[in-house]
Design an enzyme around this catalytic site. Structure first.
Site, PDB file in Angstrom:
ATOM      1  N   ASN A  11      27.165  48.806  41.546  1.00 39.54           N
ATOM      2  CA  ASN A  11      28.458  48.339  40.244  1.00 39.54           C
ATOM      3  C   ASN A  11      29.230  47.014  40.027  1.00 39.54           C
ATOM      4  O   ASN A  11      30.348  46.383  38.935  1.00 39.54           O
ATOM      5  CB  ASN A  11      29.694  49.684  40.462  1.00 39.54           C
ATOM      6  CG  ASN A  11      30.548  49.459  41.771  1.00 39.54           C
ATOM      7  OD1 ASN A  11      29.909  49.076  42.540  1.00 39.54           O
ATOM      8  ND2 ASN A  11      31.551  49.327  41.416  1.00 39.54           N
ATOM      9  N   ARG A  12      28.700  46.440  41.673  1.00 41.83           N
ATOM     10  CA  ARG A  12      28.756  44.925  41.179  1.00 41.83           C
ATOM     11  C   ARG A  12      28.435  44.258  42.188  1.00 41.83           C
ATOM     12  O   ARG A  12      27.366  44.992  42.639  1.00 41.83           O
ATOM     13  CB  ARG A  12      30.766  45.206  41.694  1.00 41.83           C
ATOM     14  CG  ARG A  12      31.149  45.608  43.123  1.00 41.83           C
ATOM     15  CD  ARG A  12      32.359  45.632  43.065  1.00 41.83           C
ATOM     16  NE  ARG A  12      33.371  46.252  43.661  1.00 41.83           N
ATOM     17  CZ  ARG A  12      33.940  46.078  45.559  1.00 41.83           C
ATOM     18  NH1 ARG A  12      33.436  44.582  45.436  1.00 41.83           N
ATOM     19  NH2 ARG A  12      33.791  46.796  45.561  1.00 41.83           N
ATOM     20  N   GLY A  13      28.219  43.035  42.405  1.00 39.72           N
ATOM     21  CA  GLY A  13      27.704  41.822  43.332  1.00 39.72           C
ATOM     22  C   GLY A  13      26.303  41.909  43.316  1.00 39.72           C
ATOM     23  O   GLY A  13      25.984  42.612  42.639  1.00 39.72           O
ATOM     24  N   ILE A  14      25.533  42.021  44.203  1.00 39.05           N
ATOM     25  CA  ILE A  14      24.188  42.462  44.716  1.00 39.05           C
ATOM     26  C   ILE A  14      23.304  43.573  44.154  1.00 39.05           C
ATOM     27  O   ILE A  14      22.772  43.772  43.455  1.00 39.05           O
ATOM     28  CB  ILE A  14      24.214  42.037  46.213  1.00 39.05           C
ATOM     29  CG1 ILE A  14      24.265  40.961  46.573  1.00 39.05           C
ATOM     30  CG2 ILE A  14      22.552  42.723  46.190  1.00 39.05           C
ATOM     31  CD1 ILE A  14      24.505  40.449  48.232  1.00 39.05           C
ATOM     32  N   ARG A  34      32.235  53.908  43.820  1.00 39.71           N
ATOM     33  CA  ARG A  34      33.453  55.010  43.832  1.00 39.71           C
ATOM     34  C   ARG A  34      34.368  55.248  43.196  1.00 39.71           C
ATOM     35  O   ARG A  34      35.088  56.598  43.666  1.00 39.71           O
ATOM     36  CB  ARG A  34      34.357  54.395  46.029  1.00 39.71           C
ATOM     37  CG  ARG A  34      33.467  54.181  46.779  1.00 39.71           C
ATOM     38  CD  ARG A  34      34.367  53.711  48.409  1.00 39.71           C
ATOM     39  NE  ARG A  34      34.293  52.335  47.752  1.00 39.71           N
ATOM     40  CZ  ARG A  34      34.892  51.494  49.140  1.00 39.71           C
ATOM     41  NH1 ARG A  34      35.174  52.113  50.050  1.00 39.71           N
ATOM     42  NH2 ARG A  34      34.443  50.589  48.552  1.00 39.71           N
ATOM     43  N   ASP A  48      30.958  58.638  47.907  1.00 41.38           N
ATOM     44  CA  ASP A  48      31.559  57.562  48.729  1.00 41.38           C
ATOM     45  C   ASP A  48      30.288  57.824  49.940  1.00 41.38           C
ATOM     46  O   ASP A  48      30.652  58.724  50.082  1.00 41.38           O
ATOM     47  CB  ASP A  48      33.088  58.486  49.263  1.00 41.38           C
ATOM     48  CG  ASP A  48      33.145  57.381  50.563  1.00 41.38           C
ATOM     49  OD1 ASP A  48      32.971  56.731  51.221  1.00 41.38           O
ATOM     50  OD2 ASP A  48      34.835  57.039  49.902  1.00 41.38           O
ATOM     51  N   VAL A  49      29.499  56.751  49.925  1.00 40.82           N
ATOM     52  CA  VAL A  49      28.457  57.166  51.460  1.00 40.82           C
ATOM     53  C   VAL A  49      28.891  57.712  52.952  1.00 40.82           C
ATOM     54  O   VAL A  49      28.660  57.784  53.584  1.00 40.82           O
ATOM     55  CB  VAL A  49      27.625  55.685  51.250  1.00 40.82           C
ATOM     56  CG1 VAL A  49      27.095  55.147  50.080  1.00 40.82           C
ATOM     57  CG2 VAL A  49      28.678  54.641  52.153  1.00 40.82           C
ATOM     58  N   GLY A  77      28.170  48.371  51.069  1.00 38.79           N
ATOM     59  CA  GLY A  77      28.482  47.870  52.143  1.00 38.79           C
ATOM     60  C   GLY A  77      29.641  47.132  52.415  1.00 38.79           C
ATOM     61  O   GLY A  77      30.134  46.716  51.264  1.00 38.79           O
ATOM     62  N   TYR A 140      29.891  43.992  61.309  1.00 40.14           N
ATOM     63  CA  TYR A 140      28.866  44.473  60.815  1.00 40.14           C
ATOM     64  C   TYR A 140      27.063  43.307  60.641  1.00 40.14           C
ATOM     65  O   TYR A 140      26.281  44.745  60.370  1.00 40.14           O
ATOM     66  CB  TYR A 140      29.292  43.066  59.965  1.00 40.14           C
ATOM     67  CG  TYR A 140      28.706  42.937  58.368  1.00 40.14           C
ATOM     68  CD1 TYR A 140      28.758  43.905  57.273  1.00 40.14           C
ATOM     69  CD2 TYR A 140      28.031  41.333  58.796  1.00 40.14           C
ATOM     70  CE1 TYR A 140      28.115  43.541  56.361  1.00 40.14           C
ATOM     71  CE2 TYR A 140      27.033  41.251  57.564  1.00 40.14           C
ATOM     72  CZ  TYR A 140      27.514  42.035  56.583  1.00 40.14           C
ATOM     73  OH  TYR A 140      26.961  42.502  54.774  1.00 40.14           O
TER      74      TYR A 140
HETATM   75  P1  NDP Z   1      30.655  43.330  47.472  1.00 40.95           P
HETATM   76  O1  NDP Z   1      31.681  43.492  48.236  1.00 40.95           O
HETATM   77  O2  NDP Z   1      30.573  43.137  45.757  1.00 40.95           O
HETATM   78  O3  NDP Z   1      30.017  44.536  46.789  1.00 40.95           O
HETATM   79  C1  NDP Z   1      29.986  45.765  48.036  1.00 40.95           C
HETATM   80  C2  NDP Z   1      29.751  47.178  46.809  1.00 40.95           C
HETATM   81  O4  NDP Z   1      29.878  48.054  48.136  1.00 40.95           O
HETATM   82  C3  NDP Z   1      30.757  47.339  45.985  1.00 40.95           C
HETATM   83  O5  NDP Z   1      29.794  48.388  45.399  1.00 40.95           O
HETATM   84  C4  NDP Z   1      30.754  49.162  46.676  1.00 40.95           C
HETATM   85  O6  NDP Z   1      31.489  49.561  45.695  1.00 40.95           O
HETATM   86  C5  NDP Z   1      30.098  49.184  47.760  1.00 40.95           C
HETATM   87  N1  NDP Z   1      30.795  49.918  49.123  1.00 40.95           N
HETATM   88  C6  NDP Z   1      31.815  50.034  50.159  1.00 40.95           C
HETATM   89  N2  NDP Z   1      31.502  51.323  50.426  1.00 40.95           N
HETATM   90  C7  NDP Z   1      31.298  51.837  49.802  1.00 40.95           C
HETATM   91  C8  NDP Z   1      31.200  53.276  50.241  1.00 40.95           C
HETATM   92  N3  NDP Z   1      31.918  53.607  51.409  1.00 40.95           N
HETATM   93  N4  NDP Z   1      30.595  54.499  49.644  1.00 40.95           N
HETATM   94  C9  NDP Z   1      29.668  53.869  48.540  1.00 40.95           C
HETATM   95  N5  NDP Z   1      29.856  53.155  47.910  1.00 40.95           N
HETATM   96  C10 NDP Z   1      31.233  51.952  49.311  1.00 40.95           C
HETATM   97  O7  NDP Z   1      29.391  43.146  48.513  1.00 40.95           O
HETATM   98  P2  NDP Z   1      28.483  42.346  48.057  1.00 40.95           P
HETATM   99  O8  NDP Z   1      27.529  42.745  47.044  1.00 40.95           O
HETATM  100  O9  NDP Z   1      28.367  41.134  48.608  1.00 40.95           O
HETATM  101  O10 NDP Z   1      27.010  43.561  49.273  1.00 40.95           O
HETATM  102  C11 NDP Z   1      26.066  44.307  49.333  1.00 40.95           C
HETATM  103  C12 NDP Z   1      25.739  44.153  50.343  1.00 40.95           C
HETATM  104  O11 NDP Z   1      24.611  43.271  50.440  1.00 40.95           O
HETATM  105  C13 NDP Z   1      26.137  44.467  51.242  1.00 40.95           C
HETATM  106  O12 NDP Z   1      25.538  45.715  52.100  1.00 40.95           O
HETATM  107  C14 NDP Z   1      26.514  43.515  51.873  1.00 40.95           C
HETATM  108  O13 NDP Z   1      26.474  43.691  53.303  1.00 40.95           O
HETATM  109  C15 NDP Z   1      24.905  42.523  52.327  1.00 40.95           C
HETATM  110  N6  NDP Z   1      25.119  41.279  51.959  1.00 40.95           N
HETATM  111  C16 NDP Z   1      26.441  40.645  51.364  1.00 40.95           C
HETATM  112  C17 NDP Z   1      25.440  39.358  51.386  1.00 40.95           C
HETATM  113  C18 NDP Z   1      26.615  37.987  50.811  1.00 40.95           C
HETATM  114  O14 NDP Z   1      26.626  36.773  51.195  1.00 40.95           O
HETATM  115  N7  NDP Z   1      27.200  38.539  49.370  1.00 40.95           N
HETATM  116  C19 NDP Z   1      25.295  38.639  52.327  1.00 40.95           C
HETATM  117  C20 NDP Z   1      23.921  39.995  53.169  1.00 40.95           C
HETATM  118  C21 NDP Z   1      24.015  40.789  53.086  1.00 40.95           C
HETATM  119  P3  NDP Z   1      33.116  50.046  45.329  1.00 40.95           P
HETATM  120  O15 NDP Z   1      32.970  48.919  43.842  1.00 40.95           O
HETATM  121  O16 NDP Z   1      33.296  51.274  45.139  1.00 40.95           O
HETATM  122  O17 NDP Z   1      33.853  49.536  46.181  1.00 40.95           O
END
Ligand code: NDP
Length: 234
Positions: A11-14, A34, A48-49, A77, A140
């Site tokens: 839903n957001r980010g990567i 979530r 929720d994983v 993550g 982590y």
């Molecule tokens: P964000 O914090 O932007 O997004 C995290 C995502 O994980 C959100 O969609 C969030 O959902 C979801 N999430 C967190 N906890 C849970 C849960 N318990 N159940 C379901 N979904 C969950 O992070 P990024 O986009 O930066 O990171 C994405 C992945 O890439 C992660 O695994 C991170 O560790 C990895 N990564 C990121 C890096 C970086 O520099 N940003 C570098 C290397 C790896 P919700 O919106 O519902 O909270």
């Protein structure tokens, strides 16, 4: 390509960049969040994983809407940074529960359908720090290193069923997760990256699209870095 794809945390980010890329390539893509809030142009399922029941319900919904998941991107993550001496057991286990056990939960649920289809792609989003280590991120980094062992074991277990399991290990990417880092930490990280910049989420999505696509049919058990040279093969 019209396949059924599920991206956790899409839903957001990567994860969102990955989902948009695969949808743009022609796949049917659902993302988890979530909250279950809508995401423009993509199907969303609440998940929720940390909760196996929630994972099962999300997969059942996706199977109903777009068929058994053929490409799973385990991307959800969290971080919970703290020096080891100050890190509570809960801070350690809760990060492991989302990042590593969460990936196990979704992979376990996904392979049910993949084994029946005798094809599938499991893609785990790890991190450069999983193999490189990172002071203040023992929880982590341990969770992200664990994904490598998980993926490689699944590559061995499931290869004969036509299922591949690979890892993408991004370096630093502009997202909500890195936005909270202090300025001096960001500058120190930047100084250590040979390419001298953060990755865009789209660059990570490109590696995922490769591993999900036809050109990666013979790639399994791989760890693909997208880190600007930071890890140098670690
Ligand atoms: P964000 O914090 O932007 O997004 C995290 C995502 O994980 C959100 O969609 C969030 O959902 C979801 N999430 C967190 N906890 C849970 C849960 N318990 N159940 C379901 N979904 C969950 O992070 P990024 O986009 O930066 O990171 C994405 C992945 O890439 C992660 O695994 C991170 O560790 C990895 N990564 C990121 C890096 C970086 O520099 N940003 C570098 C290397 C790896 P919700 O919106 O519902 O909270």
């Amino acid at each position: 390509m019209g396949r059924s794809v599920l991206v956790t945390g899409g839903n957001r980010g990567i994860g969102l960049a990955i989902a948009r890329r695969l949808a743009g390539d022609g796949d049917s893509v659902t993302v988890t969040s979530r909250s279950g809030d809508p995401v423009e142009g993509l199907a969303v399922v609440r998940c929720d994983v940390r909760d196996a029941g929630s994972v099962d319900a999300a997969f059942s919904a996706v199977e109903h809407e777009q068929g058994p998941v053929e490409v799973l991107v385990a991307n959800a993550g969290v971080t919970g940074d703290q020096l080891l001496a100050l890190m509570s057991e809960d801070a350690f286990t809760s990060v492991l529960d989302t990042n590593l056990t969460g990936a196990y939960r979704v992979a376990r649920r996904a392979v049910r359908g993949m084994m029946r289809m005798r094809r599938g792609r499991l893609i785990f989003i790890s991190s450069v720090v999983g193999l490189y280590g990172s002071a203040g991120q023992a929880n982590y980094a341990a969770s992200k290193a664990g994904l490598v062992g998980l993926a490689r074991s699944l590559a061995r277990e499931l290869g004969s069923r036509g299922i591949t399991a690979n890892v993408v290990a991004p370096g630093f990417v502009d997202s909500d997760m890195t936005a909270v880092l202090p300025q001096e930490r960001k500058a120190a990280i930047m100084g250590a990256i040979p390419l001298g910049r953060y990755a865009s989420a789209d660059e990570v999505a490109g590696a995922v699209a490769f591993l999900a696509g036809p050109d990666a049919g013979y790639v399994t058990g791989a760890v693909v870095p997208v880190d600007g040279g930071l890890g140098m093969g670690h």
